[in-house]
Scaffold this active site. Sequence first.
Site, PDB file in Angstrom:
ATOM      1  CE  LYS A  10     -78.779  -5.093 -75.702  1.00 53.84           C
ATOM      2  NZ  LYS A  10     -78.415  -4.787 -74.392  1.00 53.84           N
TER       3      LYS A  10
ATOM      4  CB  SER B 195     -74.615  -3.849 -74.536  1.00 55.33           C
ATOM      5  OG  SER B 195     -75.702  -3.867 -73.849  1.00 55.33           O
TER       6      SER B 195
ATOM      7  CB  SER C 234     -76.984  -2.274 -71.294  1.00 53.74           C
ATOM      8  OG  SER C 234     -75.586  -2.697 -70.921  1.00 53.74           O
TER       9      SER C 234
END
Length: 507
Positions: A79, A154, A178
Amino acid sequence: MEIMGFTALELGKKIKAKEISVREATLESLKQIQKTEEKVHGFVTVDEEGALKRADEVQKGIEEGRLQGPLAGVPAAVKDNICTEGLKTTCSSKILYNFVPTYSAEAVLNMEQAGAVVVGKTNMDEFAMGSTTETSAFGVTKNPWNLEHVPGGSSGGSCAAVSSCEVPYALGSDTGGSIRQPSSFCGVTGIKPTYGTVSRYGLIAYGSSLDQIGPIAKDVSDCAAILEMIASHDPKDSTSVARTDCDFTAALVDDVKGMRVGIPRDYFGDGLDDEVKKAVLHVADVLRQKGAVVEEFDLSLVEYAIPAYYVIASAEASSNLARFDGVKYGYRAAEYEGLHEMYKKSRSEGFGEEVKRRIMLGSFVLSSGYYDAYYLKALRTKALIKQSFDQAFGKFDVILAPAAPTTAPKLGSSLSDPIKMYLGDIYTISANLAGIPGISVPCGFDSKGLPIGVQMLGDCFKEKNIIRAAYAFEQARGIWQSPPLALSGEAAAVNGKMGSAVMKGVD
């Protein structure tokens, strides 16, 4: 079967058996990214040259016996809020559009020591603030199951990349759900470990008391192996915990006899989609049939979790994001007069709307006259929520809940109403406030063909309980399918048949 159709552990075994080379696996990953990225947009940065160079290094390490772990040579993604030395890390924000870290996060170093090949950085909501991966400054990520829908957020880029078979696994971060919510939306498995299990060193902070790095993969076995790989005590992180029970793969046992499973009534009331409710309760039936003791109970204070979370997270964000001012690195406004105007212009132009909204909210609740009324009250509520979970885990080993109230919404339908987007985190936020572990596992599809995920929560440092329960359900469910755009030919047909079998079970 296509190489990218294998799970991470399956691919690792084939690499160790010399059936597939590390370079071959990496090339297949890059080929899959090239094939699907235009549709899905799971990545912000793809490091083809660096990945192939790393593949050759890892191959040499395997041949020399230095790299013998189960995931050595397996391609992975990270990420874009987790620092990687020499590889751009932007938090999907204009204000960090050109930031190249001089160090790697501890979790990434642990991956590399185990022989991982990082092929790139995945898209996300800007600074992890969002639930749809639509607030990224570099474009929207789409759900591989239906390109008109969001992948969640996210960590939507990481989940979409795994779902579309661009990589067998990825790292995400979880501040209020997330990892678990986008895993549910994309039909993959994701774990948020107990706070402090994985070092936050190198994770660009959003809410420091809530953030936690975790794995996203195709199944529970992969997630357990990845978590085992990245968990470690780190003196560079003052919240890191020295644990002696990180052999998470030992919990991969198809046996839940006598396990106590609690279903909170508060999570199954108004606002929960009927198809999601049916799929999640089916999981409870499966565990009951396997010998678990399943009971309903009342988990109090759920209604206060969202306001407490957004007060605390926004307050911490307003402090953490103060460092991005255009002085040392990142975006700087082209024209300004004086230092203060440079600050204002750089931050106004560099941050997106959602980030500005949360910075302003955080600054407000920390301001003189409001600190006691909002921030301290939220901290007290957080403590009460933790007490509520402590009481629940006095009776139960695992709490079973939905990962999200609905399946993935359509693109553009959430950003117009931020409050509605915030309410979508209602089932995941409490785990971060309490610091407890949670896992999301695919458990069915809705009538539109979108995946549904079930969430299992455990007491602090009891990841093995949720891994065991999730694995037992997974064994009953069968192998999960990949979305049609991910695999072609024979592999897609095999996965499609498996997916159909799963759906019959849920119906």
